[in-house]
Design a protein around this motif. Structure first.
Motif, PDB file in Angstrom:
ATOM      1  N   LEU A 240      -0.721 -11.986   7.667  1.00  0.00           N
ATOM      2  CA  LEU A 240      -2.179 -12.161   7.493  1.00  0.00           C
ATOM      3  C   LEU A 240      -2.493 -13.236   6.461  1.00  0.00           C
ATOM      4  O   LEU A 240      -3.596 -13.745   6.414  1.00  0.00           O
ATOM      5  CB  LEU A 240      -2.758 -10.864   6.927  1.00  0.00           C
ATOM      6  N   GLY A 241      -1.518 -13.481   5.569  1.00  0.00           N
ATOM      7  CA  GLY A 241      -1.748 -14.438   4.478  1.00  0.00           C
ATOM      8  C   GLY A 241      -2.043 -13.750   3.153  1.00  0.00           C
ATOM      9  O   GLY A 241      -2.413 -14.389   2.171  1.00  0.00           O
ATOM     10  N   VAL A 242      -1.890 -12.400   3.139  1.00  0.00           N
ATOM     11  CA  VAL A 242      -2.154 -11.626   1.919  1.00  0.00           C
ATOM     12  C   VAL A 242      -0.839 -11.457   1.156  1.00  0.00           C
ATOM     13  O   VAL A 242       0.183 -11.110   1.739  1.00  0.00           O
ATOM     14  CB  VAL A 242      -2.729 -10.236   2.282  1.00  0.00           C
ATOM     15  N   ARG A 243      -0.879 -11.696  -0.177  1.00  0.00           N
ATOM     16  CA  ARG A 243       0.351 -11.542  -0.969  1.00  0.00           C
ATOM     17  C   ARG A 243       0.501 -10.099  -1.447  1.00  0.00           C
ATOM     18  O   ARG A 243      -0.461  -9.337  -1.461  1.00  0.00           O
ATOM     19  CB  ARG A 243       0.284 -12.460  -2.190  1.00  0.00           C
ATOM     20  N   SER A 244       1.719  -9.759  -1.847  1.00  0.00           N
ATOM     21  CA  SER A 244       1.908  -8.420  -2.397  1.00  0.00           C
ATOM     22  C   SER A 244       2.827  -8.469  -3.607  1.00  0.00           C
ATOM     23  O   SER A 244       3.662  -9.361  -3.722  1.00  0.00           O
ATOM     24  CB  SER A 244       2.475  -7.486  -1.340  1.00  0.00           C
ATOM     25  N   SER A 245       2.620  -7.490  -4.509  1.00  0.00           N
ATOM     26  CA  SER A 245       3.470  -7.458  -5.702  1.00  0.00           C
ATOM     27  C   SER A 245       3.936  -6.045  -6.001  1.00  0.00           C
ATOM     28  O   SER A 245       3.334  -5.064  -5.554  1.00  0.00           O
ATOM     29  CB  SER A 245       2.717  -8.034  -6.896  1.00  0.00           C
ATOM     30  N   ILE A 246       5.034  -5.972  -6.747  1.00  0.00           N
ATOM     31  CA  ILE A 246       5.522  -4.680  -7.223  1.00  0.00           C
ATOM     32  C   ILE A 246       5.059  -4.528  -8.666  1.00  0.00           C
ATOM     33  O   ILE A 246       5.400  -5.345  -9.527  1.00  0.00           O
ATOM     34  CB  ILE A 246       7.072  -4.594  -7.155  1.00  0.00           C
ATOM     35  N   ASP A 247       4.268  -3.480  -8.887  1.00  0.00           N
ATOM     36  CA  ASP A 247       3.656  -3.214 -10.191  1.00  0.00           C
ATOM     37  C   ASP A 247       4.630  -2.415 -11.065  1.00  0.00           C
ATOM     38  O   ASP A 247       5.495  -1.712 -10.550  1.00  0.00           O
ATOM     39  CB  ASP A 247       2.397  -2.360  -9.924  1.00  0.00           C
ATOM     40  N   ASP A 248       4.463  -2.517 -12.371  1.00  0.00           N
ATOM     41  CA  ASP A 248       5.239  -1.715 -13.333  1.00  0.00           C
ATOM     42  C   ASP A 248       6.736  -1.824 -13.051  1.00  0.00           C
ATOM     43  O   ASP A 248       7.465  -0.820 -13.146  1.00  0.00           O
ATOM     44  CB  ASP A 248       4.830  -0.227 -13.285  1.00  0.00           C
ATOM     45  N   PHE A 249       7.196  -3.005 -12.685  1.00  0.00           N
ATOM     46  CA  PHE A 249       8.587  -3.136 -12.257  1.00  0.00           C
ATOM     47  C   PHE A 249       9.554  -2.783 -13.398  1.00  0.00           C
ATOM     48  O   PHE A 249       9.349  -3.160 -14.550  1.00  0.00           O
ATOM     49  CB  PHE A 249       8.879  -4.556 -11.745  1.00  0.00           C
ATOM     50  N   GLY A 250      10.591  -2.069 -13.036  1.00  0.00           N
ATOM     51  CA  GLY A 250      11.614  -1.692 -14.011  1.00  0.00           C
ATOM     52  C   GLY A 250      11.533  -0.222 -14.388  1.00  0.00           C
ATOM     53  O   GLY A 250      12.454   0.333 -14.964  1.00  0.00           O
ATOM     54  N   THR A 251      10.411   0.418 -14.039  1.00  0.00           N
ATOM     55  CA  THR A 251      10.260   1.827 -14.422  1.00  0.00           C
ATOM     56  C   THR A 251      10.642   2.767 -13.280  1.00  0.00           C
ATOM     57  O   THR A 251      10.783   3.954 -13.485  1.00  0.00           O
ATOM     58  CB  THR A 251       8.799   2.145 -14.808  1.00  0.00           C
ATOM     59  N   GLY A 252      10.786   2.232 -12.090  1.00  0.00           N
ATOM     60  CA  GLY A 252      11.064   3.090 -10.931  1.00  0.00           C
ATOM     61  C   GLY A 252      12.549   3.213 -10.664  1.00  0.00           C
ATOM     62  O   GLY A 252      13.362   3.087 -11.561  1.00  0.00           O
ATOM     63  N   TYR A 253      12.857   3.426  -9.421  1.00  0.00           N
ATOM     64  CA  TYR A 253      14.255   3.681  -9.087  1.00  0.00           C
ATOM     65  C   TYR A 253      14.813   2.593  -8.176  1.00  0.00           C
ATOM     66  O   TYR A 253      15.772   2.813  -7.459  1.00  0.00           O
ATOM     67  CB  TYR A 253      14.387   5.020  -8.358  1.00  0.00           C
ATOM     68  N   SER A 254      14.171   1.425  -8.170  1.00  0.00           N
ATOM     69  CA  SER A 254      14.560   0.428  -7.168  1.00  0.00           C
ATOM     70  C   SER A 254      16.021   0.056  -7.278  1.00  0.00           C
ATOM     71  O   SER A 254      16.522  -0.204  -8.356  1.00  0.00           O
ATOM     72  CB  SER A 254      13.788  -0.855  -7.353  1.00  0.00           C
ATOM     73  N   SER A 255      16.646   0.036  -6.146  1.00  0.00           N
ATOM     74  CA  SER A 255      17.988  -0.509  -6.163  1.00  0.00           C
ATOM     75  C   SER A 255      17.844  -1.937  -5.659  1.00  0.00           C
ATOM     76  O   SER A 255      16.923  -2.279  -4.917  1.00  0.00           O
ATOM     77  CB  SER A 255      18.920   0.313  -5.292  1.00  0.00           C
ATOM     78  N   LEU A 256      18.734  -2.766  -6.128  1.00  0.00           N
ATOM     79  CA  LEU A 256      18.656  -4.190  -5.814  1.00  0.00           C
ATOM     80  C   LEU A 256      18.660  -4.430  -4.309  1.00  0.00           C
ATOM     81  O   LEU A 256      17.942  -5.286  -3.802  1.00  0.00           O
ATOM     82  CB  LEU A 256      19.847  -4.884  -6.467  1.00  0.00           C
TER      83      LEU A 256
END
Ligand code: C2E
Ligand code: MG
Ligand code: MG
Length: 355
Positions: A240-256
């Motif tokens: 659509l042309g809409v960007r997205s971001s991950i907020d508060d990065f580093g506090t969750g459980y994201s694996s690389l």
């Protein structure tokens, strides 16, 4: 309802509840549509939480009520405790009040500038919701967004926020400050709701703004719930042309490995790391690592919660180009923001003589 004679302890009852939730939690397909149903469970134990079936069921109901809509599986199983009854009743009251507040226009948005550290100019703003409560004054989102998230109300509130943010973006554009993107926080339930991307497309058309002026902020816990589905939705937003971001990065459980798969544009480094930068080498290592990763994935970076010049200068030397925080500006009402945007620069970068 599940009656279990053998779950004599809280631990065993929890274990059983997890098993049931796991076996129910899987995507269902209705023709081409993938439907994700997430369950929650409330547990009441005999005799501690009630002496008869009626009382046990009622108390298990209170517990389930608090578990509903929580982000992690662990939080979606709740064992009854007396305090829950008051919490459920409080929450019910706040939900009713909030629903009325939405109808009567008590919610409003403030915008916090996201600043380019090289030029001092505002590159985007983040929309932050507030509640002008008739008796309690201005309420901050932490006191009512989680309540809204425990019911369908978050869908209505979330839609209003998106609509209002797009309308304001159009207003700034009409008033001659063009090209400032608006970042909108989107709750998990909203992001996962059927037709979310369709709604975003519709809102953009209604407001008549360029899709590149909208950015959706999601937390790590939202996108890792169901990575395949998140990838699909994020890609649709990107198309659509809409960007997205991950907020508060580093506090969750994201694996690389998850992060690499996601078609996102921006990482927002959580303010807890920025706050520790000056005093903790460890925080600095974490920040450097996040920045290295973002650079190799070609993601934009925003440092959140920059409160002083030292933090600004460290983030700049770590080659983080964008930042947000009280040092530059607190969140502002739309009218005050316009004035600030007209001035162009929010601060003068000390280490850059002319830009
Ligand atoms: P967030 O998205 O991480 O928003 C940033 C929060 O940090 C905001 O708090 C902002 O006022 C605060 N902040 C900004 N600069 C600084 C700083 O230099 N120091 C400190 N200590 N704090 C700073 P706020 O407005 O209270 O929002 C809290 C959270 O509520 C947001 O965190 C977001 O998760 C949620 N939220 C806010 N607005 C919305 C919304 O419209 N929709 C949804 N779903 N959630 C929202
Ligand atoms: Mg945010
Ligand atoms: Mg944040």
């Amino acid at each position: 309802m599940l009656l279990c004679r053998t779950a004599a302890s809280e631990q065993r009852a929890r274990g059983l509840a997890y098993q049931v939730l796991r076996s129910l939690h899987r995507p269902y397909w209705i023709e081409e549509r993938r439907i994700e149903v997430r369950f929650s469970a409330g547990v009441a134990l005999w005799p501690a939480h009630g002496s008869d079936v009626e009382e046990l069921l009622k108390n298990a109901g209170f517990a389930r009520n608090m578990a509903r809509g929580q982000p992690t599986e662990q939080q979606r199983v709740r064992v009854y405790e007396p305090e829950l009854r008051r919490q459920v009743l409080d929450r019910r009251r706040t939900t009713e009040e909030l629903s009325r507040a939405l109808e009567s226009g008590e919610l409003f948005l403030e915008y916090q500038p996201i600043v380019d550290l090289d030029t001092g100019r505002v590159e985007a703003v983040e929309a932050l919701v507030r509640w002008q409560h008739p008796a309690k004054g201005t309420l901050m989102p932490d006191s009512f967004v989680p309540v809204a998230e425990s019911s369908e109300l978050i869908l209505r509130i979330g839609e209003w926020i998106l609509e209002e943010a797009c309308r304001d973006a159009k207003r700034w554009d009409r008033q001659g400050v063009s090209g400032v993107a608006v970042c909108v926080n989107v709750s998990a339930a909203q992001f996962e709701s059927p037709g979310f991307v369709r709604k975003v497309r519709h809102l953009l058309q209604e407001a008549d703004i360029d899709p590149s002026l909208l950015e959706i902020e999601l937390t790590e816990s939202t996108v890792i719930q169901d990575v395949t589905e998140s990838v699909r939705r994020l890609q649709e937003l990107r198309d659509l042309g809409v960007r997205s971001s991950i907020d508060d990065f580093g506090t969750g459980y994201s694996s690389l490995s998850y992060m690499v798969q996601l078609p996102i544009d921006t990482l927002k480094i959580d303010r807890s790391f920025v706050a520790q930068l000056e005093h903790s080498d460890q925080a600095r290592v974490v920040v450097s690592t996040i920045i290295g990763m973002a650079n190799s994935l070609k993601l934009r970076l925003v440092a959140e919660g920059v409160e002083n010049d030292r933090q600004r200068s460290i983030m700049r030397s770590e080659s983080c180009r964008l930042a947000q925080g009280f040092y530059f500006s607190t969140p502002l009402k739309s009218n005050s923001l316009i004035e600030l945007l007209r001035q162009g620069r929010v601060f003068r970068p000390p280490d850059v003589s002319s830009v």
